[in-house]
Enzyme design. Structure first.
Site, mmCIF file in Angstrom:
data_model
loop_
_atom_site.group_PDB
_atom_site.id
_atom_site.type_symbol
_atom_site.label_atom_id
_atom_site.label_comp_id
_atom_site.label_asym_id
_atom_site.label_seq_id
_atom_site.Cartn_x
_atom_site.Cartn_y
_atom_site.Cartn_z
ATOM 1 N N GLU A 155 -0.993 -19.148 -42.427
ATOM 2 C CA GLU A 155 -1.401 -17.804 -42.755
ATOM 3 C C GLU A 155 -2.557 -17.619 -43.593
ATOM 4 O O GLU A 155 -2.881 -16.925 -44.555
ATOM 5 C CB GLU A 155 -0.234 -16.858 -43.120
ATOM 6 C CG GLU A 155 0.862 -16.733 -42.317
ATOM 7 C CD GLU A 155 2.061 -16.137 -43.054
ATOM 8 O OE1 GLU A 155 2.073 -15.482 -44.030
ATOM 9 O OE2 GLU A 155 3.228 -16.136 -42.400
ATOM 10 N N ASN A 196 -0.557 -22.788 -38.810
ATOM 11 C CA ASN A 196 0.336 -21.686 -38.366
ATOM 12 C C ASN A 196 0.092 -20.380 -38.860
ATOM 13 O O ASN A 196 -0.356 -20.229 -39.881
ATOM 14 C CB ASN A 196 1.799 -22.090 -39.094
ATOM 15 C CG ASN A 196 3.159 -21.229 -38.424
ATOM 16 O OD1 ASN A 196 3.191 -21.371 -37.369
ATOM 17 N ND2 ASN A 196 3.950 -20.870 -39.243
ATOM 18 N N HIS A 232 6.338 -13.164 -34.020
ATOM 19 C CA HIS A 232 7.031 -12.306 -34.808
ATOM 20 C C HIS A 232 6.468 -11.018 -33.960
ATOM 21 O O HIS A 232 5.422 -10.563 -34.282
ATOM 22 C CB HIS A 232 6.561 -11.977 -36.182
ATOM 23 C CG HIS A 232 7.245 -13.201 -36.998
ATOM 24 N ND1 HIS A 232 8.708 -13.201 -37.163
ATOM 25 C CD2 HIS A 232 6.695 -14.243 -37.891
ATOM 26 C CE1 HIS A 232 8.999 -14.307 -37.955
ATOM 27 N NE2 HIS A 232 7.613 -14.934 -38.392
ATOM 28 N N GLU A 261 8.256 -19.289 -34.732
ATOM 29 C CA GLU A 261 8.916 -18.110 -35.617
ATOM 30 C C GLU A 261 9.452 -17.041 -34.839
ATOM 31 O O GLU A 261 9.473 -15.910 -35.043
ATOM 32 C CB GLU A 261 8.082 -17.998 -37.056
ATOM 33 C CG GLU A 261 7.788 -19.054 -37.808
ATOM 34 C CD GLU A 261 6.887 -18.384 -38.808
ATOM 35 O OE1 GLU A 261 7.435 -17.355 -39.554
ATOM 36 O OE2 GLU A 261 6.381 -19.168 -39.793
ATOM 37 N N ASP A 263 10.663 -14.114 -33.017
ATOM 38 C CA ASP A 263 11.751 -12.970 -33.191
ATOM 39 C C ASP A 263 11.091 -11.583 -32.522
ATOM 40 O O ASP A 263 9.706 -11.654 -32.449
ATOM 41 C CB ASP A 263 12.383 -12.634 -34.515
ATOM 42 C CG ASP A 263 11.517 -12.410 -35.837
ATOM 43 O OD1 ASP A 263 10.180 -12.072 -35.283
ATOM 44 O OD2 ASP A 263 12.093 -12.677 -36.660
HETATM 45 O O1 9MR Z 1 12.299 -15.358 -43.517
HETATM 46 C C1 9MR Z 1 11.575 -15.634 -44.685
HETATM 47 C C2 9MR Z 1 12.236 -14.866 -45.979
HETATM 48 O O2 9MR Z 1 13.499 -15.204 -46.185
HETATM 49 C C3 9MR Z 1 11.383 -14.743 -47.213
HETATM 50 O O3 9MR Z 1 11.958 -14.090 -48.365
HETATM 51 C C4 9MR Z 1 10.104 -14.573 -46.844
HETATM 52 C C5 9MR Z 1 9.080 -14.903 -47.961
HETATM 53 O O4 9MR Z 1 7.881 -14.271 -47.951
HETATM 54 O O5 9MR Z 1 9.675 -15.510 -45.788
HETATM 55 C C6 9MR Z 1 10.172 -15.189 -44.569
HETATM 56 O O6 9MR Z 1 9.718 -16.378 -43.582
HETATM 57 C C7 9MR Z 1 8.238 -16.218 -43.407
HETATM 58 C C8 9MR Z 1 7.633 -17.478 -42.968
HETATM 59 O O7 9MR Z 1 7.901 -18.359 -44.063
HETATM 60 C C9 9MR Z 1 6.239 -17.513 -42.752
HETATM 61 N N1 9MR Z 1 5.907 -16.262 -41.680
HETATM 62 C C10 9MR Z 1 6.633 -15.228 -41.833
HETATM 63 C C11 9MR Z 1 8.176 -15.127 -42.090
HETATM 64 C C12 9MR Z 1 8.700 -13.988 -42.208
HETATM 65 O O8 9MR Z 1 8.167 -13.255 -43.549
#
Ligand code: 9MR
Length: 338
Positions: A155, A196, A232, A261, A263
């Protein structure tokens, strides 16, 4: 994804050789687990805590998927929240599970502005660079040979394609990206190394920025192997335009792609129409990946609505996964595995 034979085809061939009638899926219940239906790696994000405490969660994961991505366990904030004090317990547990069950691991993620300990953000530039090199080297070496692909940077761009204003960009400049890929490659030369991001499914200013950066890095000989497209999505915003064209342009410049990722969130409560739209989005993501050479992996961000990041972050939305809270497959699952 050369070299991998679709497992469903293998089963069909075995059946034919043995004189067994061709395998037929019973209506609305796929009896061949998802992982055996495709020549792509098919994965899910996983949480070490649920893997340890929920037998049914573990069973569905083991049955359906052949790749796992630690949802939070490999992030900097988890493994070194306090400088010099490492906690590898969750990451180790997931890697051990993967090895025992012959699953590949997608490492997530080495360099990210979020879940970044405050002590890292506070470092002056020269020290930050040293600490970043140590962090990447230590983590990649620890799992050397056990990680198929790493999300090296996560990101780094804004929606308009400009660089995200992070401590890494502020203090080290754009060059930090090439550096971390080189350090990761030196630590595990066989791991695939990815950039990513989210909202880069279709062709837009953000995916253009990723595309241009990857092209530049490749030209400079930086060891970057792939682009992770998070996936997402929300049924409220329409399916992203030119998804396949986007995957194809990356293939053309010689890099892999992976849906990392996926969903598809829906305004709650779910109903049949919303679930059908969700199924169609998942199906389009899956089919597009299968239509494009070099899209090697399809990973979902968790597999059950029982545990999903969505309701915490988007109040009023949820039910974003392939399986419901009771681990029953939803229409979206049958869109991938009819
Ligand atoms: O699913 C993850 C969540 O449990 C955490 O709290 C969060 C922290 O910022 O990150 C989420 O996963 C993210 C991933 O690492 C990167 N892309 C977006 C995902 C959803 O927020």
């Amino acid at each position: 994804m050369s070299g991998r034979i679709p497992k469903k085809r293998v089963l069909a061939t075995v059946a034919a050789v043995m004189g067994i009638a061709a395998w037929q899926a019973p209506a609305a219940s796929a009896s061949v687990p998802l992982q055996y239906t495709t020549n792509r790696y098919v994965g899910s994000a996983v949480a070490a805590a649920y893997l340890a405490s929920e037998t049914d969660y573990r069973a569905v994961l083991t049955r359906e998927f052949d790749n796992v991505t630690p949802e939070n366990e490999m992030k900097w904030g988890t493994i070194e929240a306090v400088r010099g004090q490492y906690d590898w317990s969750g990451a180790d547990a997931i890697v051990r599970y993967a090895q025992t069950h012959h699953k590949t691991v997608r490492g997530h993620t080495l360099v990210w502005h979020s879940q970044l300990p405050d002590w890292v953000g506070a470092l002056p530039a020269d020290e930050l660079r040293r600490v970043l090199r140590d962090h990447v080297t230590t983590e990649v070496k620890r799992y050397k040979g056990k990680i198929r692909a790493w999300d090296v940077v996560n990101e780094i761009f804004n929606e308009d394609g400009t660089w995200r204003d992070t401590v890494f960009h502020q203090k080290l400049g754009e060059g930090f990206v090439a550096d971390v890929f080189r350090w990761a490659h030196a630590a595990d030369p066989h791991a695939k190394l990815y950039i990513n991001d989210y909202n880069i499914e279709g062709i837009n200013p953000k995916s253009d920025a990723v595309y241009n950066l990857v092209k530049t890095l490749r030209r400079q000989g930086v060891p970057i192997s792939g682009v992770g497209i998070q996936g997402h999505l929300s049924i409220q915003y329409g399916f992203p335009g030119q998804y396949r064209e986007n995957l194809a342009r990356f293939a053309k410049i010689g890099v892999e792609t992976a849906v990392t990722e996926a969903d598809v969130r829906i305004p709650t409560p779910p109903d049949a129409a919303k679930l059908a739209t969700q199924a169609s989005y998942f199906g389009q993501l899956w089919d597009g990946c299968h239509a494009v050479r070099k899209c090697v992996e399809f990973t979902t961000w968790g597999f059950t609505d029982r545990h999903s990041w969505v309701p915490d972050v988007f109040p009023g939305e949820g039910a974003a996964c392939l399986f419901d809270e009771n681990l029953r497959p939803k229409p979206a699952y049958f869109a991938l595995n009819p």
